[in-house]
Scaffold this motif. Sequence first.
Motif, PDB file in Angstrom:
ATOM      1  N   ALA A 469       0.834  -1.216   0.000  1.00 50.93           N
ATOM      2  CA  ALA A 469       0.000   0.000   0.000  1.00 50.93           C
ATOM      3  C   ALA A 469       0.859   1.253   0.000  1.00 50.93           C
ATOM      4  O   ALA A 469       0.608   2.211   0.747  1.00 50.93           O
ATOM      5  CB  ALA A 469      -0.954  -0.003   1.196  1.00 50.93           C
ATOM      6  N   ARG A 470       1.860   1.280  -0.867  1.00 51.63           N
ATOM      7  CA  ARG A 470       2.761   2.445  -0.926  1.00 51.63           C
ATOM      8  C   ARG A 470       2.047   3.708  -1.375  1.00 51.63           C
ATOM      9  O   ARG A 470       2.569   4.813  -1.203  1.00 51.63           O
ATOM     10  CB  ARG A 470       3.936   2.129  -1.866  1.00 51.63           C
ATOM     11  N   ILE A 471       0.863   3.536  -1.940  1.00 44.62           N
ATOM     12  CA  ILE A 471       0.097   4.685  -2.400  1.00 44.62           C
ATOM     13  C   ILE A 471      -0.255   5.628  -1.253  1.00 44.62           C
ATOM     14  O   ILE A 471      -0.598   6.788  -1.465  1.00 44.62           O
ATOM     15  CB  ILE A 471      -1.184   4.203  -3.122  1.00 44.62           C
ATOM     16  N   ARG A 472      -0.142   5.168  -0.010  1.00 43.07           N
ATOM     17  CA  ARG A 472      -0.444   6.024   1.153  1.00 43.07           C
ATOM     18  C   ARG A 472       0.622   7.079   1.380  1.00 43.07           C
ATOM     19  O   ARG A 472       0.387   8.075   2.066  1.00 43.07           O
ATOM     20  CB  ARG A 472      -0.533   5.164   2.414  1.00 43.07           C
ATOM     21  N   PHE A 473       1.832   6.856   0.834  1.00 43.94           N
ATOM     22  CA  PHE A 473       2.982   7.683   1.184  1.00 43.94           C
ATOM     23  C   PHE A 473       3.487   8.507   0.003  1.00 43.94           C
ATOM     24  O   PHE A 473       3.230   8.178  -1.155  1.00 43.94           O
ATOM     25  CB  PHE A 473       4.128   6.803   1.703  1.00 43.94           C
ATOM     26  N   TYR A 474       4.235   9.535   0.361  1.00 42.73           N
ATOM     27  CA  TYR A 474       4.932  10.337  -0.643  1.00 42.73           C
ATOM     28  C   TYR A 474       6.023   9.487  -1.284  1.00 42.73           C
ATOM     29  O   TYR A 474       6.687   8.721  -0.599  1.00 42.73           O
ATOM     30  CB  TYR A 474       5.555  11.573   0.032  1.00 42.73           C
ATOM     31  N   PRO A 475       6.196   9.578  -2.587  1.00 39.22           N
ATOM     32  CA  PRO A 475       5.556  10.515  -3.521  1.00 39.22           C
ATOM     33  C   PRO A 475       4.319   9.988  -4.234  1.00 39.22           C
ATOM     34  O   PRO A 475       3.660  10.747  -4.948  1.00 39.22           O
ATOM     35  CB  PRO A 475       6.681  10.777  -4.526  1.00 39.22           C
ATOM     36  N   LEU A 476       3.990   8.697  -4.064  1.00 39.32           N
ATOM     37  CA  LEU A 476       2.854   8.162  -4.820  1.00 39.32           C
ATOM     38  C   LEU A 476       1.552   8.868  -4.474  1.00 39.32           C
ATOM     39  O   LEU A 476       0.675   9.007  -5.328  1.00 39.32           O
ATOM     40  CB  LEU A 476       2.721   6.650  -4.594  1.00 39.32           C
ATOM     41  N   ASN A 477       1.407   9.303  -3.222  1.00 38.96           N
ATOM     42  CA  ASN A 477       0.161   9.978  -2.842  1.00 38.96           C
ATOM     43  C   ASN A 477       0.082  11.399  -3.385  1.00 38.96           C
ATOM     44  O   ASN A 477      -0.933  12.075  -3.196  1.00 38.96           O
ATOM     45  CB  ASN A 477      -0.036   9.968  -1.326  1.00 38.96           C
ATOM     46  N   ARG A 478       1.149  11.836  -4.064  1.00 41.01           N
ATOM     47  CA  ARG A 478       1.132  13.163  -4.694  1.00 41.01           C
ATOM     48  C   ARG A 478       1.168  13.075  -6.220  1.00 41.01           C
ATOM     49  O   ARG A 478       1.181  14.108  -6.894  1.00 41.01           O
ATOM     50  CB  ARG A 478       2.327  14.009  -4.206  1.00 41.01           C
ATOM     51  N   TRP A 479       1.211  11.868  -6.757  1.00 42.97           N
ATOM     52  CA  TRP A 479       1.152  11.743  -8.220  1.00 42.97           C
ATOM     53  C   TRP A 479      -0.147  12.349  -8.730  1.00 42.97           C
ATOM     54  O   TRP A 479      -1.229  12.083  -8.202  1.00 42.97           O
ATOM     55  CB  TRP A 479       1.205  10.278  -8.628  1.00 42.97           C
ATOM     56  N   GLU A 480      -0.063  13.147  -9.756  1.00 43.44           N
ATOM     57  CA  GLU A 480      -1.238  13.809 -10.306  1.00 43.44           C
ATOM     58  C   GLU A 480      -2.312  12.804 -10.709  1.00 43.44           C
ATOM     59  O   GLU A 480      -3.503  13.004 -10.442  1.00 43.44           O
ATOM     60  CB  GLU A 480      -0.827  14.649 -11.524  1.00 43.44           C
ATOM     61  N   VAL A 481      -1.903  11.698 -11.315  1.00 39.52           N
ATOM     62  CA  VAL A 481      -2.857  10.708 -11.785  1.00 39.52           C
ATOM     63  C   VAL A 481      -3.597  10.030 -10.641  1.00 39.52           C
ATOM     64  O   VAL A 481      -4.683   9.474 -10.838  1.00 39.52           O
ATOM     65  CB  VAL A 481      -2.147   9.654 -12.669  1.00 39.52           C
ATOM     66  N   ASN A 482      -3.054  10.098  -9.436  1.00 39.23           N
ATOM     67  CA  ASN A 482      -3.678   9.426  -8.288  1.00 39.23           C
ATOM     68  C   ASN A 482      -4.657  10.303  -7.514  1.00 39.23           C
ATOM     69  O   ASN A 482      -5.101   9.927  -6.427  1.00 39.23           O
ATOM     70  CB  ASN A 482      -2.593   8.895  -7.338  1.00 39.23           C
ATOM     71  N   HIS A 483      -4.986  11.478  -8.057  1.00 37.56           N
ATOM     72  CA  HIS A 483      -5.975  12.358  -7.406  1.00 37.56           C
ATOM     73  C   HIS A 483      -5.596  12.634  -5.941  1.00 37.56           C
ATOM     74  O   HIS A 483      -6.294  12.185  -5.018  1.00 37.56           O
ATOM     75  CB  HIS A 483      -7.372  11.727  -7.415  1.00 37.56           C
ATOM     76  N   PRO A 484      -4.525  13.353  -5.671  1.00 37.69           N
ATOM     77  CA  PRO A 484      -4.033  13.499  -4.290  1.00 37.69           C
ATOM     78  C   PRO A 484      -5.084  13.904  -3.267  1.00 37.69           C
ATOM     79  O   PRO A 484      -5.156  13.303  -2.187  1.00 37.69           O
ATOM     80  CB  PRO A 484      -2.939  14.560  -4.427  1.00 37.69           C
ATOM     81  N   GLU A 485      -5.884  14.894  -3.572  1.00 37.59           N
ATOM     82  CA  GLU A 485      -6.864  15.360  -2.595  1.00 37.59           C
ATOM     83  C   GLU A 485      -7.985  14.342  -2.418  1.00 37.59           C
ATOM     84  O   GLU A 485      -8.432  14.071  -1.295  1.00 37.59           O
ATOM     85  CB  GLU A 485      -7.430  16.727  -3.020  1.00 37.59           C
ATOM     86  N   ASP A 486      -8.454  13.786  -3.495  1.00 42.24           N
ATOM     87  CA  ASP A 486      -9.490  12.766  -3.424  1.00 42.24           C
ATOM     88  C   ASP A 486      -8.977  11.522  -2.703  1.00 42.24           C
ATOM     89  O   ASP A 486      -9.696  10.894  -1.925  1.00 42.24           O
ATOM     90  CB  ASP A 486      -9.950  12.409  -4.836  1.00 42.24           C
ATOM     91  N   LEU A 487      -7.711  11.184  -2.959  1.00 46.58           N
ATOM     92  CA  LEU A 487      -7.115  10.003  -2.339  1.00 46.58           C
ATOM     93  C   LEU A 487      -7.114  10.128  -0.823  1.00 46.58           C
ATOM     94  O   LEU A 487      -7.331   9.134  -0.111  1.00 46.58           O
ATOM     95  CB  LEU A 487      -5.691   9.812  -2.868  1.00 46.58           C
ATOM     96  N   LYS A 488      -6.891  11.328  -0.319  1.00 48.68           N
ATOM     97  CA  LYS A 488      -6.918  11.549   1.133  1.00 48.68           C
ATOM     98  C   LYS A 488      -8.251  11.103   1.728  1.00 48.68           C
ATOM     99  O   LYS A 488      -8.298  10.444   2.773  1.00 48.68           O
ATOM    100  CB  LYS A 488      -6.697  13.037   1.453  1.00 48.68           C
ATOM    101  N   GLU A 489      -9.328  11.491   1.075  1.00 44.52           N
ATOM    102  CA  GLU A 489     -10.657  11.144   1.586  1.00 44.52           C
ATOM    103  C   GLU A 489     -10.896   9.641   1.544  1.00 44.52           C
ATOM    104  O   GLU A 489     -11.443   9.057   2.485  1.00 44.52           O
ATOM    105  CB  GLU A 489     -11.725  11.866   0.755  1.00 44.52           C
ATOM    106  N   VAL A 490     -10.502   9.021   0.455  1.00 44.28           N
ATOM    107  CA  VAL A 490     -10.701   7.576   0.325  1.00 44.28           C
ATOM    108  C   VAL A 490      -9.908   6.837   1.398  1.00 44.28           C
ATOM    109  O   VAL A 490     -10.436   5.955   2.090  1.00 44.28           O
ATOM    110  CB  VAL A 490     -10.284   7.098  -1.076  1.00 44.28           C
ATOM    111  N   LEU A 491      -8.645   7.213   1.562  1.00 48.13           N
ATOM    112  CA  LEU A 491      -7.799   6.535   2.544  1.00 48.13           C
ATOM    113  C   LEU A 491      -8.294   6.782   3.969  1.00 48.13           C
ATOM    114  O   LEU A 491      -8.203   5.895   4.826  1.00 48.13           O
ATOM    115  CB  LEU A 491      -6.350   6.992   2.393  1.00 48.13           C
ATOM    116  N   ALA A 492      -8.819   7.964   4.218  1.00 47.35           N
ATOM    117  CA  ALA A 492      -9.358   8.252   5.559  1.00 47.35           C
ATOM    118  C   ALA A 492     -10.557   7.346   5.862  1.00 47.35           C
ATOM    119  O   ALA A 492     -10.698   6.832   6.986  1.00 47.35           O
ATOM    120  CB  ALA A 492      -9.765   9.718   5.646  1.00 47.35           C
ATOM    121  N   ALA A 493     -11.422   7.149   4.870  1.00 48.28           N
ATOM    122  CA  ALA A 493     -12.580   6.266   5.067  1.00 48.28           C
ATOM    123  C   ALA A 493     -12.127   4.827   5.291  1.00 48.28           C
ATOM    124  O   ALA A 493     -12.662   4.112   6.155  1.00 48.28           O
ATOM    125  CB  ALA A 493     -13.501   6.356   3.853  1.00 48.28           C
TER     126      ALA A 493
END
Length: 720
Positions: A469-493
């Motif tokens: 689940a490396r997508i939780r961490f920088y830099p993958l969580n800041r990749w433009e294609v990964n919707h950084p702001e939207d990803l925060k909400e999904v991961l929080a849920a």
Amino acid sequence: MKKKVRKRWITDWWPNRLNLKVLRQNSPEVNPYGPDFDYAKEVQGLDVEAVKEDLKALMKTSQDWWPADFGHYGPLFIRLAWHSAGSYRIYDGRGGAREGSLRFPPRINWPDNIGLDKALRLLWPIKKKYGRKLSWADLIILAGTVALEDMGVKILGFALGREDIYEPDESPDWGPEEEMLTSHRGQGGKLERPYAATEMGLIYVNPEGPGGNPDPVGSAKEIRVAFYRMGMDDEETVALIAGGHAFGKCHGAGPGKYLGPDPSSSPIEEQGLGWKYGYRSGKGPDTYTSGFEVIWSPTPTKFGIQYLHLLFKHDWELEKSPDGKHQWVAKDAPEIVPDPYDPQKKHKPRMLTADLALKFDPAYSKIAKRFLENPEEFEKAFARAWYKLTHRDMGPKRYYLGPYVPQEEFIWQDPLPPRDFEPPEEAELEELKRRLLETGLGIARMVYTAWASASTYRHSDRRGGANGARIRFYPLNRWEVNHPEDLKEVLAAYEKIQQAFNQEQERKGSPRRVSFADLIVLGGCAAVEEAARQAGFEVKVPFKPGRVDAREDQIEVAFYREIEPFAEGFRNYFRDPSRIDEGCVFTTPEYFLVDRAQLLRLTVPEMVVLVGGLRALGATYRYQGYGVLTERPGVLTNDFFVNLLDMGVEWKPADDYRYLFKGYDRKTGEARWRATRVDLIFGHHDELRAVAEVYAADDAREKFVRDFVAAWSKVMHLDF
């Protein structure tokens, strides 16, 4: 006299046609050992000590047909291993030594690899002896490593486990140039992506200097970029160059005009050998490989600091090799370097422009001087850098086999913590899926997040993927294609669900826990099942639990920062062409779709059905609707194919780059759909259209769902 007409192949007539051949390469049917062959099992029975002894004996037994320099093939085998591993590049993980692809074109035909066809033939008796228990890929790296050991290096270790391929890698990513050894990929320390070599046909840089200009400082700039593209920092770069050039020599006994064609272009009677040199004997003292005639050290079959000692001790004067290439000779130096064949002869030390880069670049010079003053540190640094060079494309440590695998786990192996819990049982997984669907995140977001995590996998070097689940961490969580702001909400849920479940299990005294990695994939699977149910089909998406979560300190930040994609056709993402980084090789977005599909080990039908399904589910970049050719987004229908192939729709470009398109009703002129060229390629390309037609048929609704589920599950489990 009848005029001779050049025959044209399909690729000549239509050179811009999207090539799907890479999706069919190295299928199990190509392997002569058969689809059930298990190399990992076979190599476990290999007597590694016996192979090592055979290699050491071979290295000191000079063959008349290809004599050994200094009576030892060790330097040649080091070069073979180095050039097998050294074509690796971080951007797509291609190249490298893991599949033994150096045996095939284009790599065996690169001018930088002249003479390595002879090294392979020298190793053939050993390959013949051990057969299926020892792959060419493993043998090549083992030969270079044993050579180092035989010549005095305390190696860090060695791993078996590389399985051979049996056909060339015809990925177009080696370069678009029509000529070898051109310097069009960049100047002044810049280099087009994804390349790691400055010129087609080279492994790294031109040894003469940038574009043949004998400029050590300019060469240092190119070396730094090229080695960085292969995942090496300055210290590793200096260690490898200084360590590798402690051995052997360059070959340029005479003019290059006498050099014959490459192996693939040579006459049939040469039996796969190339580069026949028609100057004098053409071998031994008359050998030609690079065109330089350079011996770096007075001890060319023994590891040490002589290379560094001479580099800094002497001033260097420019001269020409017998082939007329720029090289450097030590001023006022005695003749201390041995001749490889005549014990009565001595020579002055000589260097390449790329060697002098270590002296004149301030950062390189500082490191090189430290190594010179600390020989033990130098040897350790070289051993570590060699191990990384020859193993970094093997993937996580679980793929490393044999008795010499080091205990240490390296950051470039994508390490993961050991699993210290039991994964959820079937009933618990069903409960978790219910909770995930009740978050209100929606099908598109859950599918998008699961795909974003799993599709980072690339089989070229077995890195990335959902496990960790490396997508939780920088830099993958800041990749433009990964919707950084939207990803925060999904991961929080998801985090709330994970915490609640794990606390419940802890209160019950149960050892079962759910990892974030499992939860992300499970969320996507639950969404696919619900989307299929809404389409009228009850399906169970295969899911294997047991993934673990990487720690933040286990993320190789520089690596994942560099490989951020600027195109990802499965999610219909392509960075605004006006913002494409200077130095990127720009090509069409549909090309990058095929490129990603190949890295994900997908077949043509799997690629087609995945795109159609992801579009139907609405899992596209920014959820803007491009390619979502359905009135029922979020329902797993075949509508994408039905509406794409609808002749009642006319498509027209909607931007200057011909990336965006609009579909208009032919009768009313009303705008009906929005799409990208990645979508339209499935109606335009003959082969892709043929597959799309299968899924667009009236009787294909169930087949489409089940094929999508199978392909989805494959991607979700690639690294697990």
